[in-house]
Enzyme design. Sequence first.
Site, PDB file in Angstrom:
ATOM      1  CB  SER A  89     -12.538 -57.513  86.374  1.00 42.87           C
ATOM      2  OG  SER A  89     -13.611 -56.835  86.971  1.00 42.87           O
ATOM      3  CG  HIS A  90     -11.563 -53.520  87.941  1.00 40.11           C
ATOM      4  ND1 HIS A  90     -11.846 -54.799  88.353  1.00 40.11           N
ATOM      5  CD2 HIS A  90     -10.537 -53.090  88.685  1.00 40.11           C
ATOM      6  CE1 HIS A  90     -11.026 -55.120  89.337  1.00 40.11           C
ATOM      7  NE2 HIS A  90     -10.220 -54.104  89.561  1.00 40.11           N
ATOM      8  CG  ASP A 149     -16.632 -54.608  85.843  1.00 40.65           C
ATOM      9  OD1 ASP A 149     -17.734 -55.028  85.450  1.00 40.65           O
ATOM     10  OD2 ASP A 149     -15.815 -55.335  86.462  1.00 40.65           O
ATOM     11  CG  ASP A 176     -15.821 -58.901  84.614  1.00 40.31           C
ATOM     12  OD1 ASP A 176     -15.943 -57.750  85.049  1.00 40.31           O
ATOM     13  OD2 ASP A 176     -15.581 -59.881  85.337  1.00 40.31           O
ATOM     14  CG  ASP A 216     -18.056 -58.641  87.628  1.00 42.47           C
ATOM     15  OD1 ASP A 216     -17.568 -57.528  87.338  1.00 42.47           O
ATOM     16  OD2 ASP A 216     -17.369 -59.609  88.000  1.00 42.47           O
ATOM     17  NE  ARG A 217     -15.047 -54.671  90.142  1.00 44.84           N
ATOM     18  CZ  ARG A 217     -14.026 -54.284  90.877  1.00 44.84           C
ATOM     19  NH1 ARG A 217     -13.814 -53.003  91.091  1.00 44.84           N
ATOM     20  NH2 ARG A 217     -13.193 -55.173  91.380  1.00 44.84           N
ATOM     21  CE  LYS A 222     -17.721 -57.852  91.151  1.00 50.35           C
ATOM     22  NZ  LYS A 222     -16.732 -58.882  91.471  1.00 50.35           N
TER      23      LYS A 222
END
Length: 543
Positions: A113-114, A277, A279, A281-282, A376
């Site tokens: 992710s982030h 982010d 991946d 999703d944010r 998300k």
Amino acid sequence: MTIKTVSTQPIQGQKPGTSGLRKKVRVFQQTHYLENFVQSIFDALEGYQGQTLVLGGDGRYYNREALQIILKMAAANGFGKVLIGRGGLFSAPAASCVIRKYKAFGGVLLSASHNPGGPNEDFGIKYNISAGGPAPEQVTNAIFERSQHIDRYLIVDAPDVNLDSLGESQVGDMKVNVIDPVKDYAELMEHLFDFDRLSALLAGNFSMRFDAMNAITGPYARAILEERLGAPPGTVMRGTPLPDFGGAHPDPNLVHAHDLVELLDGPNAPDFGAASDGDGDRNMILGRHFFVTPSDSLAVLAANAHLVPGYHRGLNGVARSMPTSQAVDRVAEVQGIPCYETPTGWKFFGNLLDAKRITLCGEESFGTGSDHVREKDGLWAVLFWLNVLAKRGESVEEIVRAHWARFGRNYYTRHDYEAIDSEKAQGLIDALRDRLGELPGQTLGTYTVDWADDFSYTDPVDNSVSSHQGIRVVFKGGARVVYRLSGTGTEGATLRVYIERHEPDPQQHGQDPQTALQELISIARDLAQIEGRTGRAEPDVIT
Ligand code: VG1
Ligand code: CO
């Protein structure tokens, strides 16, 4: 096909956290480490023989090597087919979309992710179920359980798959289909939003910038915003996914998306700014000289959903993770729809979405989504905002201020203490838990504790219970402080402290959150003895 059975031994600590297993790349590169976890996933599942698996990642360092290993293991374990994004790429929401659309058995997604990428940075892996969302706790517990007893894994001897050209090939007896990672997702977006109106908006005086942070949303944002909707080239900044994200931290917040923030704060600022982010999703949403907190963003989207084609019939209900501000609760109350409070992590929204109890959901950590997929979705949130902006013809700031005037403002902040000693962090939480009974009635400054608990969630759909999800201290009048330990960190422990109070008076809506919450912030520090127990006088990150 030749299947090799490789003997192996359990490795300590392969416990999936908030969203899968996240560790340093060099941890994943240890002999059998990745293989053990992948085999544990397969061993924890049933009925996938001959079925389809979706596979992809955010393109970070070690993505391609890991994918080749997983392809060979999927073939050895009997999957019939793998759908993989070209270049080994899929954003988390796009993978979720593809799993659902092609009725795959599940998916394996590679991302941290982030968190930063690169040889000395982070990597991660998670399993998503056929509904498209992260595996629920029963499944992640079974995977962990298996990883502690594993003694062999299966892999075929086969050449690597060319991931860079579209089309079908074979690994052992398994078909591999390299597909366009953007196409299915873009079609879904077109179905939800008014693309004609969005094109008209972007062709007019309205200006925007999207910061893909050298991560996965670059190709998606370019295809949708620039190519399909006609935003000028250059609208998407840092649009090429890089294995190390250009050395940057692909975390869409005010600190890590500083170039975008400066643009939106500067002279000639665009009307709208957004970032996503690692991946995809944010999301972070900015107006001209204006930051929208993720909790407010969820509330604003819920209040305006009827303006967007995909949601014009209204919402079945909404949900937020427990530490997320209660701004959306007030919207739900006015709309007369249910509002659920779940533990942190997207997997807890899955059942509510599947059962059609909710349509929108979100987290304070820059996560917003809906029933269109089971992750998300960063770019979806951006398109949603654009659709609302196009329809209302007001600025971001005007929309949010009008929202506060109607529902009141939930002042909110999160303070993170990173890489603290794990035992000390656990000790702090344990000490709070021990004192829960004595807190109600205590007066701290101008606040009096109403109640306090250690959040436990009973899933209303399958009745499964998840306990120890965070300490809540709620004051008379509804102000709150929440304490929990992160489940995604890769170094020591991260203590997150979430602080919130509702301000109904519009005259008081112009304050800076740190000022508006000053007293509660110091109460939160004293109550948990943060400095005494961790040695930290100040948080590392304030959101
Ligand atoms: C953090 C966030 C949480 C989010 C999770 C995964 O978890 O707080 O809200 O669901 O990251 O997001 P934690 O346990 O560190 O607080 V992502 O974009 O990494 O899939
Ligand atoms: Co993410």
